[in-house]
Design a protein around this motif. Structure first.
Motif, mmCIF file in Angstrom:
data_model
loop_
_atom_site.group_PDB
_atom_site.id
_atom_site.type_symbol
_atom_site.label_atom_id
_atom_site.label_comp_id
_atom_site.label_asym_id
_atom_site.label_seq_id
_atom_site.Cartn_x
_atom_site.Cartn_y
_atom_site.Cartn_z
ATOM 1 N N CYS A 133 0.847 -1.204 0.000
ATOM 2 C CA CYS A 133 0.000 0.000 0.000
ATOM 3 C C CYS A 133 0.876 1.245 0.000
ATOM 4 O O CYS A 133 1.752 1.394 0.837
ATOM 5 C CB CYS A 133 -0.920 0.011 1.225
ATOM 6 N N CYS A 136 -0.219 3.264 3.575
ATOM 7 C CA CYS A 136 0.067 2.800 4.945
ATOM 8 C C CYS A 136 1.124 1.711 4.999
ATOM 9 O O CYS A 136 1.515 1.285 6.087
ATOM 10 C CB CYS A 136 -1.210 2.328 5.644
ATOM 11 N N ALA A 138 0.904 -1.435 4.236
ATOM 12 C CA ALA A 138 0.400 -2.799 4.428
ATOM 13 C C ALA A 138 0.783 -3.684 3.236
ATOM 14 O O ALA A 138 0.871 -3.197 2.110
ATOM 15 C CB ALA A 138 -1.127 -2.775 4.585
ATOM 16 N N CYS A 153 -6.178 -1.009 -0.845
ATOM 17 C CA CYS A 153 -5.837 -1.471 0.505
ATOM 18 C C CYS A 153 -7.084 -1.644 1.370
ATOM 19 O O CYS A 153 -7.887 -0.719 1.488
ATOM 20 C CB CYS A 153 -4.888 -0.459 1.154
ATOM 21 N N CYS A 156 -6.924 1.001 4.519
ATOM 22 C CA CYS A 156 -6.984 2.466 4.428
ATOM 23 C C CYS A 156 -7.492 2.962 3.073
ATOM 24 O O CYS A 156 -7.598 4.168 2.866
ATOM 25 C CB CYS A 156 -5.608 3.065 4.730
ATOM 26 N N GLY A 158 -5.929 2.928 0.360
ATOM 27 C CA GLY A 158 -4.802 3.396 -0.457
ATOM 28 C C GLY A 158 -4.584 2.519 -1.687
ATOM 29 O O GLY A 158 -5.124 1.410 -1.788
HETATM 30 ZN ZN ZN Z 1 -3.135 1.015 3.236
#
Ligand code: ZN
Ligand code: ADP
Ligand code: ADP
Length: 220
Positions: A133, A136, A138, A153, A156, A158
Protein backbone atom coordinates in the motif's frame (compact mmCIF):
# COMPACT_ATOMS: atom_id res chain seq x y z
CA UNK A 1 0.29 -4.65 28.90
CA UNK A 2 3.26 -6.81 28.01
CA UNK A 3 6.01 -5.01 26.23
CA UNK A 4 8.53 -6.39 23.84
CA UNK A 5 11.97 -5.45 22.54
CA UNK A 6 12.86 -7.51 19.50
CA UNK A 7 14.52 -7.34 16.12
CA UNK A 8 13.34 -9.22 13.04
CA UNK A 9 15.82 -10.26 10.41
CA UNK A 10 15.67 -12.68 7.53
CA UNK A 11 15.85 -12.65 3.76
CA UNK A 12 13.50 -10.44 1.74
CA UNK A 13 10.10 -12.12 1.49
CA UNK A 14 10.49 -14.24 4.64
CA UNK A 15 7.46 -12.49 6.17
CA UNK A 16 9.14 -10.05 8.57
CA UNK A 17 6.77 -7.17 7.87
CA UNK A 18 3.66 -9.37 7.99
CA UNK A 19 4.63 -10.92 11.32
CA UNK A 20 5.95 -7.68 12.83
CA UNK A 21 2.54 -6.09 12.28
CA UNK A 22 0.85 -9.02 14.08
CA UNK A 23 3.22 -8.65 17.05
CA UNK A 24 2.58 -4.92 17.12
CA UNK A 25 -1.18 -5.46 17.32
CA UNK A 26 -0.69 -7.82 20.25
CA UNK A 27 1.97 -6.03 22.31
CA UNK A 28 2.52 -2.47 23.43
CA UNK A 29 5.45 -1.85 21.15
CA UNK A 30 6.08 0.25 18.08
CA UNK A 31 6.90 -1.42 14.79
CA UNK A 32 9.81 0.30 13.10
CA UNK A 33 10.15 -0.78 9.47
CA UNK A 34 13.27 0.85 8.08
CA UNK A 35 12.20 -0.07 4.53
CA UNK A 36 8.84 1.74 5.02
CA UNK A 37 10.58 4.81 6.43
CA UNK A 38 12.97 4.95 3.47
CA UNK A 39 10.21 4.44 0.88
CA UNK A 40 8.13 7.23 2.46
CA UNK A 41 11.15 9.53 2.43
CA UNK A 42 11.80 8.74 -1.23
CA UNK A 43 8.18 9.50 -2.14
CA UNK A 44 8.18 12.78 -0.25
CA UNK A 45 11.58 13.64 -1.79
CA UNK A 46 13.03 14.62 1.58
CA UNK A 47 16.82 14.96 1.90
CA UNK A 48 16.92 11.41 3.35
CA UNK A 49 14.86 10.14 0.45
CA UNK A 50 17.06 11.80 -2.17
CA UNK A 51 20.17 10.44 -0.51
CA UNK A 52 18.92 6.83 -0.30
CA UNK A 53 16.45 6.06 -3.12
CA UNK A 54 19.21 4.88 -5.49
CA UNK A 55 20.29 2.17 -3.06
CA UNK A 56 16.72 0.90 -2.72
CA UNK A 57 16.15 0.82 -6.46
CA UNK A 58 19.28 -1.30 -6.96
CA UNK A 59 18.61 -3.57 -4.00
CA UNK A 60 21.77 -2.45 -2.21
CA UNK A 61 22.01 -1.59 1.45
CA UNK A 62 21.91 2.04 2.52
CA UNK A 63 25.16 2.97 4.33
CA UNK A 64 25.31 2.01 8.01
CA UNK A 65 25.85 5.53 9.38
CA UNK A 66 22.65 6.79 7.72
CA UNK A 67 20.63 3.84 9.03
CA UNK A 68 21.96 3.96 12.58
CA UNK A 69 21.21 7.67 12.91
CA UNK A 70 17.69 7.13 11.59
CA UNK A 71 16.92 4.26 13.99
CA UNK A 72 18.52 5.98 16.99
CA UNK A 73 16.25 9.00 16.43
CA UNK A 74 13.16 6.85 15.97
CA UNK A 75 13.80 4.90 19.18
CA UNK A 76 13.86 8.17 21.15
CA UNK A 77 10.23 8.85 20.33
CA UNK A 78 7.76 8.26 23.18
CA UNK A 79 5.92 5.34 21.57
CA UNK A 80 9.16 3.33 21.49
CA UNK A 81 10.23 4.04 25.04
CA UNK A 82 9.00 0.77 26.50
CA UNK A 83 9.05 -1.55 23.55
CA UNK A 84 9.85 -1.88 19.88
CA UNK A 85 9.78 -4.32 17.00
CA UNK A 86 12.58 -3.51 14.59
CA UNK A 87 11.68 -4.86 11.17
CA UNK A 88 14.61 -4.84 8.75
CA UNK A 89 17.21 -3.45 11.14
CA UNK A 90 19.98 -4.38 11.85
CA UNK A 91 21.10 -5.74 8.49
CA UNK A 92 24.85 -5.73 9.09
CA UNK A 93 27.13 -6.58 12.01
CA UNK A 94 28.11 -2.91 12.28
CA UNK A 95 24.43 -1.93 12.66
CA UNK A 96 23.95 -4.65 15.30
CA UNK A 97 26.95 -3.35 17.27
CA UNK A 98 25.61 0.19 17.21
CA UNK A 99 22.14 -0.96 18.22
CA UNK A 100 23.59 -2.83 21.18
CA UNK A 101 25.43 0.30 22.25
CA UNK A 102 22.35 2.51 21.92
CA UNK A 103 20.16 0.11 23.89
CA UNK A 104 22.75 -0.36 26.60
CA UNK A 105 22.83 3.39 27.12
CA UNK A 106 19.05 3.42 27.48
CA UNK A 107 19.12 0.46 29.91
CA UNK A 108 16.63 -1.52 27.80
CA UNK A 109 18.45 -4.44 26.19
CA UNK A 110 17.15 -6.58 23.37
CA UNK A 111 15.09 -9.60 24.46
CA UNK A 112 15.00 -11.63 21.25
CA UNK A 113 16.51 -11.60 17.78
CA UNK A 114 13.95 -13.31 15.57
CA UNK A 115 15.51 -14.90 12.50
CA UNK A 116 12.81 -15.87 10.00
CA UNK A 117 13.87 -18.35 7.34
CA UNK A 118 12.50 -19.74 4.10
CA UNK A 119 14.10 -21.31 1.02
CA UNK A 120 14.78 -19.16 -2.06
CA UNK A 121 11.99 -20.64 -4.20
CA UNK A 122 9.42 -19.65 -1.56
CA UNK A 123 10.96 -16.17 -1.19
CA UNK A 124 10.88 -15.56 -4.93
CA UNK A 125 7.20 -16.55 -5.20
CA UNK A 126 6.29 -14.29 -2.31
CA UNK A 127 8.27 -11.29 -3.53
CA UNK A 128 7.12 -11.46 -7.11
CA UNK A 129 3.46 -11.41 -6.00
CA UNK A 130 3.86 -8.84 -3.22
CA UNK A 131 1.68 -5.74 -3.43
CA UNK A 132 2.29 -2.86 -1.04
CA UNK A 133 0.00 0.00 0.00
CA UNK A 134 1.39 3.37 -1.05
CA UNK A 135 -0.35 5.02 1.84
CA UNK A 136 0.07 2.80 4.94
CA UNK A 137 2.69 0.23 3.89
CA UNK A 138 0.40 -2.80 4.43
CA UNK A 139 1.45 -5.89 2.47
CA UNK A 140 -0.72 -8.09 0.29
CA UNK A 141 -0.01 -10.90 -2.11
CA UNK A 142 -1.65 -11.32 -5.50
CA UNK A 143 -2.29 -15.04 -4.80
CA UNK A 144 -1.65 -15.82 -1.09
CA UNK A 145 -3.26 -12.78 0.48
CA UNK A 146 -5.26 -10.73 -2.03
CA UNK A 147 -7.14 -7.58 -0.95
CA UNK A 148 -10.96 -7.64 -0.98
CA UNK A 149 -10.97 -5.20 -3.90
CA UNK A 150 -8.33 -5.40 -6.61
CA UNK A 151 -5.57 -2.81 -6.22
CA UNK A 152 -7.09 -1.21 -3.11
CA UNK A 153 -5.84 -1.47 0.51
CA UNK A 154 -8.38 -3.12 2.88
CA UNK A 155 -7.15 -1.06 5.79
CA UNK A 156 -6.98 2.47 4.43
CA UNK A 157 -8.28 2.49 0.84
CA UNK A 158 -4.80 3.40 -0.46
CA UNK A 159 -3.47 2.30 -3.84
CA UNK A 160 -1.57 -1.00 -4.03
CA UNK A 161 1.58 -1.14 -6.16
CA UNK A 162 4.44 -3.45 -6.97
CA UNK A 163 7.70 -2.26 -5.44
CA UNK A 164 10.42 -1.51 -7.96
CA UNK A 165 12.80 -3.77 -6.04
CA UNK A 166 10.31 -6.68 -6.17
CA UNK A 167 11.17 -7.31 -9.82
CA UNK A 168 13.21 -10.30 -10.89
CA UNK A 169 16.65 -8.71 -11.28
CA UNK A 170 16.51 -6.77 -8.02
CA UNK A 171 15.17 -9.79 -6.13
CA UNK A 172 18.27 -11.78 -7.11
CA UNK A 173 20.52 -8.89 -6.04
CA UNK A 174 18.77 -8.58 -2.68
CA UNK A 175 19.02 -12.30 -1.95
CA UNK A 176 22.79 -12.07 -2.54
CA UNK A 177 23.10 -9.00 -0.35
CA UNK A 178 21.24 -10.85 2.39
CA UNK A 179 23.58 -13.85 2.26
CA UNK A 180 26.70 -11.71 2.29
CA UNK A 181 25.84 -8.96 4.73
CA UNK A 182 22.87 -9.97 6.88
CA UNK A 183 23.08 -13.75 7.34
CA UNK A 184 26.17 -13.34 9.61
CA UNK A 185 23.77 -11.86 12.20
CA UNK A 186 22.73 -15.43 12.99
CA UNK A 187 26.07 -16.20 14.61
CA UNK A 188 26.25 -12.76 16.14
CA UNK A 189 22.98 -13.25 18.02
CA UNK A 190 23.54 -16.93 18.69
CA UNK A 191 26.67 -16.03 20.66
CA UNK A 192 24.61 -13.60 22.71
CA UNK A 193 21.91 -16.25 23.30
CA UNK A 194 19.30 -14.00 21.69
CA UNK A 195 18.76 -15.90 18.44
CA UNK A 196 15.33 -17.47 17.92
CA UNK A 197 15.28 -19.10 14.51
CA UNK A 198 11.78 -19.44 13.12
CA UNK A 199 10.62 -21.49 10.16
CA UNK A 200 8.83 -19.03 7.87
CA UNK A 201 7.28 -21.68 5.61
CA UNK A 202 3.54 -22.25 6.07
CA UNK A 203 0.49 -20.04 6.30
CA UNK A 204 0.66 -16.61 7.94
CA UNK A 205 -1.24 -18.07 10.89
CA UNK A 206 1.11 -21.05 11.28
CA UNK A 207 4.13 -18.78 11.25
CA UNK A 208 2.43 -16.36 13.65
CA UNK A 209 2.06 -19.14 16.22
CA UNK A 210 5.79 -19.92 15.97
CA UNK A 211 6.68 -16.26 16.34
CA UNK A 212 4.47 -15.80 19.40
CA UNK A 213 5.91 -18.96 20.94
CA UNK A 214 9.45 -17.67 20.33
CA UNK A 215 8.71 -14.50 22.31
CA UNK A 216 7.27 -16.55 25.15
CA UNK A 217 3.62 -16.15 24.35
CA UNK A 218 2.78 -19.60 23.06
CA UNK A 219 -0.72 -19.84 24.48
CA UNK A 220 -2.07 -16.84 22.60
ZN1 ZN B 1 -3.14 1.02 3.24
P1 ADP C 1 12.28 -6.53 2.60
O1 ADP C 1 11.02 -6.36 3.38
O2 ADP C 1 12.02 -7.02 1.22
O3 ADP C 1 13.31 -7.32 3.33
P2 ADP C 1 12.78 -3.77 3.28
O4 ADP C 1 11.51 -3.08 3.00
O5 ADP C 1 13.07 -4.12 4.70
O6 ADP C 1 12.89 -5.07 2.38
O7 ADP C 1 14.00 -2.91 2.74
C1 ADP C 1 13.99 -2.39 1.43
C2 ADP C 1 15.31 -1.71 1.13
O8 ADP C 1 15.56 -0.65 2.05
C3 ADP C 1 16.55 -2.60 1.24
O9 ADP C 1 16.78 -3.35 0.07
C4 ADP C 1 17.65 -1.55 1.49
O10 ADP C 1 17.99 -0.89 0.28
C5 ADP C 1 16.93 -0.55 2.38
N1 ADP C 1 17.09 -0.86 3.82
C6 ADP C 1 16.10 -1.16 4.71
N2 ADP C 1 16.60 -1.39 5.93
C7 ADP C 1 17.94 -1.23 5.84
C8 ADP C 1 19.03 -1.35 6.76
N3 ADP C 1 18.82 -1.70 8.04
N4 ADP C 1 20.28 -1.14 6.28
C9 ADP C 1 20.51 -0.79 5.00
N5 ADP C 1 19.54 -0.67 4.09
C10 ADP C 1 18.26 -0.88 4.49
P1 ADP D 1 9.47 -9.30 4.33
O1 ADP D 1 9.07 -8.12 5.18
O2 ADP D 1 10.29 -10.31 5.08
O3 ADP D 1 10.13 -8.91 3.04
P2 ADP D 1 6.58 -9.59 3.83
O4 ADP D 1 5.95 -9.68 5.17
O5 ADP D 1 6.47 -8.29 3.12
O6 ADP D 1 8.13 -10.07 3.91
O7 ADP D 1 5.99 -10.76 2.91
C1 ADP D 1 6.37 -10.90 1.55
C2 ADP D 1 5.16 -11.29 0.69
O8 ADP D 1 4.73 -12.61 1.05
C3 ADP D 1 3.94 -10.39 0.90
O9 ADP D 1 3.26 -10.31 -0.33
C4 ADP D 1 3.09 -11.14 1.94
O10 ADP D 1 1.71 -10.87 1.77
C5 ADP D 1 3.41 -12.60 1.60
N1 ADP D 1 3.47 -13.47 2.79
C6 ADP D 1 3.95 -13.17 4.03
N2 ADP D 1 3.89 -14.24 4.84
C7 ADP D 1 3.37 -15.26 4.10
C8 ADP D 1 3.05 -16.65 4.36
N3 ADP D 1 3.27 -17.20 5.56
N4 ADP D 1 2.52 -17.38 3.34
C9 ADP D 1 2.32 -16.81 2.13
N5 ADP D 1 2.59 -15.54 1.81
C10 ADP D 1 3.11 -14.76 2.79
Amino acid sequence: MDVLRVVFFGPPGAGKGTQAKLLEQKFGACQVSTGDILRKAARAETPLGKQTSGYLARGDLVPDDVMVKLVAERLKEPDCKAGFILDGFPRTIAQADDLERILKKGGLPLEHALGLKAPNDVLIKRLSGRRTCRNCGAMYHAVFNPPAKDGVCDRCGGELYQREDDREEQIAARLRVYEQQTAPLKDYYRKRRLLREIDGVGTVEEVRKRVFRAVGDGAK
